[in-house]
Structure formats: structure tokens, C-alpha cells
Design a protein around this motif. Structure first.
Motif, PDB file in Angstrom:
ATOM      1  N   SER A  77      -5.083   2.095   5.248  1.00 35.92           N
ATOM      2  CA  SER A  77      -6.360   1.513   4.793  1.00 35.92           C
ATOM      3  C   SER A  77      -7.043   2.406   3.763  1.00 35.92           C
ATOM      4  CB  SER A  77      -7.296   1.301   5.986  1.00 35.92           C
ATOM      5  OG  SER A  77      -7.484   2.515   6.691  1.00 35.92           O
ATOM      6  N   TRP A  80     -11.367   5.110   4.108  1.00 35.30           N
ATOM      7  CA  TRP A  80     -10.295   4.669   5.019  1.00 35.30           C
ATOM      8  C   TRP A  80     -10.959   4.212   6.303  1.00 35.30           C
ATOM      9  CZ3 TRP A  80      -8.793   7.305   9.691  1.00 35.30           C
ATOM     10  CH2 TRP A  80      -9.510   8.498   9.923  1.00 35.30           C
ATOM     11  N   ASN A 126      -8.180   4.032   0.385  1.00 33.69           N
ATOM     12  CA  ASN A 126      -8.332   3.513  -0.986  1.00 33.69           C
ATOM     13  C   ASN A 126      -9.341   4.349  -1.754  1.00 33.69           C
ATOM     14  OD1 ASN A 126      -7.916   1.747  -3.181  1.00 33.69           O
ATOM     15  ND2 ASN A 126      -7.720   0.026  -1.760  1.00 33.69           N
ATOM     16  N   SER A 127      -9.311   4.213  -3.064  1.00 37.21           N
ATOM     17  CA  SER A 127     -10.312   4.874  -3.897  1.00 37.21           C
ATOM     18  C   SER A 127     -11.604   4.065  -3.837  1.00 37.21           C
ATOM     19  CB  SER A 127      -9.818   4.966  -5.339  1.00 37.21           C
ATOM     20  OG  SER A 127      -9.497   3.683  -5.808  1.00 37.21           O
ATOM     21  N   THR A 184       0.859  -1.195   0.000  1.00 41.43           N
ATOM     22  CA  THR A 184       0.000   0.000   0.000  1.00 41.43           C
ATOM     23  C   THR A 184       0.890   1.239   0.000  1.00 41.43           C
ATOM     24  OG1 THR A 184      -0.024   0.259   2.393  1.00 41.43           O
ATOM     25  CG2 THR A 184      -1.709  -1.195   1.436  1.00 41.43           C
TER      26      THR A 184
END
Ligand SMILES: Cc1cc2nc3c(=O)[nH]c(=O)nc-3n(C[C@H](O)[C@H](O)[C@H](O)COP(=O)(O)O)c2cc1C
Length: 165
Positions: A42, A55, A44-45, A21
Motif C-alpha cells: 500500500s 502506507w 505510495n508517494s 505495485t
């Protein structure tokens, strides 16, 4: 009593650690000119139209109330020379923002200098799932600097490797 998960938590962490990540610091205003912020991978799109990101925050986080009431947050995507910042913001120290140059973002969420990108969001929803609060943000402003991003994999910090395709 909830049923015990058949998944061994060490094995779960190990498997999740195989997924590289980026590293972010998510920040928000905490009232009286103070800020909250923590290291988060955590992120993310979620959606391009409308522009949404997500998140998750541990329910036990000391920053939980501030993030739930702030209304806005900023995702500071760390560059590969910002490992020390990641370590600082993954600690419990109360003075995480001391000596740090920040700029006021939308809704008062602080933007950290020297990042790869800033993604400024209005909080769309926050809901408890398991032992985390899942935040979904509506993106209101973005900026990328071209600085190479920091990578986290197998519990270690890395830079980008060679391009393979
Ligand atoms: C690379 C990395 C990624 C992390 N990602 C998350 C995350 O997505 N959510 C989270 O709640 N904590 C995450 N943490 C842990 C928090 O940064 C850490 O628990 C921090 O002390 C929480 O700050 P708080 O005391 O303000 O809650 C991560 C830590 C590291 C090192």
C-alpha cells in the motif's frame, strides 16, 4: 450499525489486483533492540515538497502499537530476487528478523540488505481509516541501489517486463 458496503469484497480485491505495485517491507524499532516489520504494497508517494509518503497497516496487525509509538519507520523497497523475504514478512512468524543482515537506520528503524531502495521516514501522522491505520511519513533520507524492483500483480510476484514507451 454502519451501513453495509454495496461493494462485493471479492470483486474489489480482484479489481485492486489489476493494479501492479512494488513490494516493500516496512520496519520500525520495537524497543529492547527488537524490530517489527511486514510486507506492504500500500506504499505510495504523496508529496515532493515537502517530501511525504504513505502506507496503511491493518488495524489488527500485531505490529500496530510498535509502529504507532516508534516515531520513525523505514520503507525497504524489495528487489526482484527477494521474493522469499516478502513471503517471510507477510507471515505471522515471530522470528522474521532471525539471520537477517540489517543496518541501523534513522530512529533505529532497520534497513534490510540487497533492496532496490531505502526510504527512511519520521512518522508525521497515523490515523485510522476503515480497517487500516494510514501512516504518513516525512522522508528524511533516501538511497537507491539500481537493483531491479520486485512487482506484485494479480496476487503474484513478477519482475519488470519489457519497456514499452
Ligand atoms: C504483497 C503483499 C502486500 C501486503 N501489503 C500489506 C499492506 O499494505 N498493509 C498491511 O497491513 N498488510 C499487508 N500485507 C499483509 C501483511 O504482510 C501480513 O498480514 C503480515 O503477516 C502482517 O504482519 P504482522 O503480523 O506483524 O501484522 C501484504 C501482504 C503481501 C503478500
Amino acid at each position: 450499525m454502519p451501513a453495509r458496503s454495496p461493494i462485493d469484497s471479492r470483486a474489489l480485491r480482484q479489481a485492486l489486483g489489476c493494479f501492479p505495485t512494488g513490494v516493500t517491507i516496512v520496519t520500525a524499532p520495537a524497543g529492547d533492540g527488537a524490530f517489527v516489520g511486514l510486507t506492504v504494497n500500500s506504499f505510495n508517494s504523496l508529496s515532493l515538497d515537502p517530501p511525504l509518503i504513505l502506507w496503511s497497516l491493518a488495524t489488527r496487525s500485531s505490529s500496530r502499537r510498535a509502529f504507532e509509538s516508534a516515531g520513525h519507520f523505514a520503507v525497504n523497497v524489495l528487489a526482484d530476487d527477494q521474493v522469499a523475504l516478502s513471503q517471510r514478512f507477510s507471515s505471522q512468524r515471530p522470528d522474521k528478523f532471525d539471520d537477517l543482515v540489517v543496518h541501523a537506520g534513522l530512529g533505529g528503524a532497520p534497513l534490510i540488505e540487497g533492496c532496490s531502495a531505502h526510504i527512511e521516514c519520521r512518522t508525521q501522522s497515523a490515523q485510522v481509516e476503515g480497517d487500516h491505520v494510514l501512516f504518513i511519513g516525512r522522508v528524511e533520507r533516501v538511497r537507491s541501489s539500481g537493483r531491479p524492483p520486485l512487482v506484485f500483480v494479480g496476487g503474484r510476484y513478477r519482475g519488470l517486463g519489457a519497456e514499452l514507451g
